[in-house]
Design a protein around this motif. Structure first.
Motif, PDB file in Angstrom:
ATOM      1  N   LEU A  51       0.822  -1.208   0.000  1.00 45.38           N
ATOM      2  CA  LEU A  51       0.000   0.000   0.000  1.00 45.38           C
ATOM      3  C   LEU A  51       0.860   1.263   0.000  1.00 45.38           C
ATOM      4  N   ILE A  52       1.967   1.239   0.764  1.00 41.54           N
ATOM      5  CA  ILE A  52       2.876   2.398   0.767  1.00 41.54           C
ATOM      6  C   ILE A  52       3.496   2.582  -0.617  1.00 41.54           C
ATOM      7  N   PHE A  53       3.938   1.483  -1.219  1.00 44.64           N
ATOM      8  CA  PHE A  53       4.561   1.555  -2.539  1.00 44.64           C
ATOM      9  C   PHE A  53       3.564   2.064  -3.576  1.00 44.64           C
ATOM     10  N   ALA A  54       2.339   1.523  -3.550  1.00 40.12           N
ATOM     11  CA  ALA A  54       1.327   1.931  -4.534  1.00 40.12           C
ATOM     12  C   ALA A  54       0.954   3.393  -4.362  1.00 40.12           C
ATOM     13  N   THR A  55       0.842   3.848  -3.114  1.00 42.53           N
ATOM     14  CA  THR A  55       0.514   5.248  -2.872  1.00 42.53           C
ATOM     15  C   THR A  55       1.625   6.159  -3.379  1.00 42.53           C
ATOM     16  N   ALA A  56       2.878   5.766  -3.131  1.00 41.38           N
ATOM     17  CA  ALA A  56       4.021   6.572  -3.592  1.00 41.38           C
ATOM     18  C   ALA A  56       4.058   6.655  -5.116  1.00 41.38           C
ATOM     19  N   ILE A  57       3.834   5.528  -5.786  1.00 41.77           N
ATOM     20  CA  ILE A  57       3.856   5.527  -7.255  1.00 41.77           C
ATOM     21  C   ILE A  57       2.697   6.351  -7.808  1.00 41.77           C
ATOM     22  N   SER A  58       1.548   6.308  -7.135  1.00 41.92           N
ATOM     23  CA  SER A  58       0.417   7.137  -7.563  1.00 41.92           C
ATOM     24  C   SER A  58       0.750   8.614  -7.430  1.00 41.92           C
TER      25      SER A  58
END
Length: 438
Positions: A51-58
């Protein structure tokens, strides 16, 4: 050093071969470090990491600009004519936009993680590290130097640079496993090697065309915009298009985390990672096709250009069929190998995600074609339609669990392929009518 390029399909295949060689190495490394990551953290903490990775990429997609496409589109003629002054001014404009995007992105990241961390169901202990991770991603993923490498046909150098990320992550994973796996340590390692690659890309770009990157070309923004009057429109359209693409890729995972919890997000993430890995050929083809299409529109007749489009479309369609077959026959064994028993039930999620990836692969020539022919608005409108279908599908199917979200992803990408196919057919027909001799 700048070197002449080949023409047509041969150049695309050469560049795809370079990209596949690098991504093949990356795929082997990623399977290994994903296994360490998912097994050592466990399903719930792997969900937090995801979730942290996906939020950062978003956030990267929201605040950053896909300047590499602008460099390729408006730099192709300058490179062909070896007009390094004009090319250098374009580079500095795009680089300045990259820096502005990174600064704005860090501000947005602070408001997202410190204001909405609970909404994302992030453990309070991860809020600080999530913010700094997002900032690192924003500064590392500037795309101007990528565009320089691609428009100058130096995909080989790009592959050497990008190999640092999977190799570094793999080495770091084993070190972290030895000293004690935590979400924070994995995030630090991922951010560190992304920053290294971001710096290396700028160094490589400078070594290829130092005359273009000379500081004397800095600040001529008004001249660059007057020389390329359609640049702001193209830039805006590609920005929103890439943002919608990121929403499509990261949004489903965030939706799974919001509606179904972090453990479900971890399960979805691993299946999605494999689907994207199997379908990685689509992004490889897009990166190889767009520079060649941009050059072809300045040097080829419409008949030769259409032939090039047909050839690449056939390759993409064959790849799309292979993606689906690979997911059906290899999905469960790969999930068992990488994540263990806890992740095997993700095989059911992998199949619709891989079907979606096959539709994405089958349509990979369309966006570069529309960009290179001056119809950049069309892909944006089609992507907006696909995101709307995806959002509706998630709300209607999320009660089925992560597999329902996977089905929504596949439906949206099928719609994108169908509408984009029709759009490209009409555009090519119109080009032939207007450019063919009377």
């Amino acid at each position: 050093m700048f070197r002449p390029r080949r023409d047509g399909l041969a150049n695309i295949l050469k560049n795809v071969a370079w990209l596949m060689g690098g991504k093949g190495f990356g795929a082997v490394c990623s399977i290994a470090y994903l296994a360490v990551l998912s097994r050592s953290l466990g399903l719930k903490d792997f969900g937090h990491f995801s979730l942290i990775f996906a939020t950062a990429i978003s956030l990267v997609a929201l605040a950053s600009f896909q300047t590499w496409q602008t460099v390729v589109k408006f730099g192709a003629q300058s490179v062909q004519e070896k007009d390094w002054t004009r090319f250098g001014r374009l580079i500095w404009l795009c680089g300045g936009l990259d820096v502005a995007g990174a600064v704005i992105g860090c501000i947005i990241a602070a408001s997202v993680f410190y204001g909405f961390g609970e909404t994302l169901e992030l453990n309070a202990r991860y809020i600080d590290v999530a913010f700094w991770f997002a900032c690192a991603m924003l500064w590392s993923r500037m795309t101007t130097p990528n565009g320089i490498v691609r428009v100058l046909d130096r995909f080989d150098l790009g592959i050497y640079v990008e190999a640092v990320v999977p190799a570094g992550r793999l080495i770091a994973s084993f070190i972290i496993l030895a000293v004690g796996p935590t979400v924070e340590r994995f995030l630090f390692a991922w951010a560190f090697f992304d920053l290294i690659v971001g710096l290396l890309y700028w160094i490589v770009a400078w070594r290829i065309v130092p005359e273009a990157l000379h500081h004397k070309h800095l600040g001529h923004f008004r001249e660059t915009l007057s020389t390329n009057p359609s640049l702001p429109q193209f830039f805006g359209v590609t920005y929103f298009s890439s943002t919608l693409d990121a929403v499509y890729k990261q949004g489903p995972l965030l939706a799974v985390g919001y509606f179904l919890g972090t453990s479900a997000a971890g399960l979805y993430r691993l299946a999605d990672q494999l689907a994207q890995g199997i379908g990685k050929l689509s992004s490889l083809l897009a990166r190889a096709i767009f520079p060649e299409f941009a050059m072809a529109r300045t040097t080829h007749s419409i008949d030769n250009f259409s032939k090039l489009v047909r050839q690449t479309s056939i390759i993409a369609a064959i790849g799309g069929a292979a993606v689906t077959l690979a997911a059906v026959f290899l999905g469960e064994p790969l999930l068992l190998l990488i994540g263990g028993e806890d992740y095997v039930r993700g095989a059911a999620i992998l199949i619709p995600l891989a079907i979606g990836a096959s539709f994405e692969l089958a349509s990979v020539t369309y966006e570069p074609l529309l960009y290179s022919t001056g119809h950049a608005l069309y892909p944006l409108l089609v992507r907006a339609l696909a995101v709307a279908v995806l959002a509706a599908g998630i709300f209607l199917l999320v009660h089925l669990g992560p597999i329902g979200v996977g089905i929504a992803v596949a439906i949206g990408l099928a719609v994108l392929w169908a509408v984009m196919s029709l759009t490209v057919k009409l555009v090519l027909r119109n080009l032939k009518r207007t450019e063919s001799p009377q």
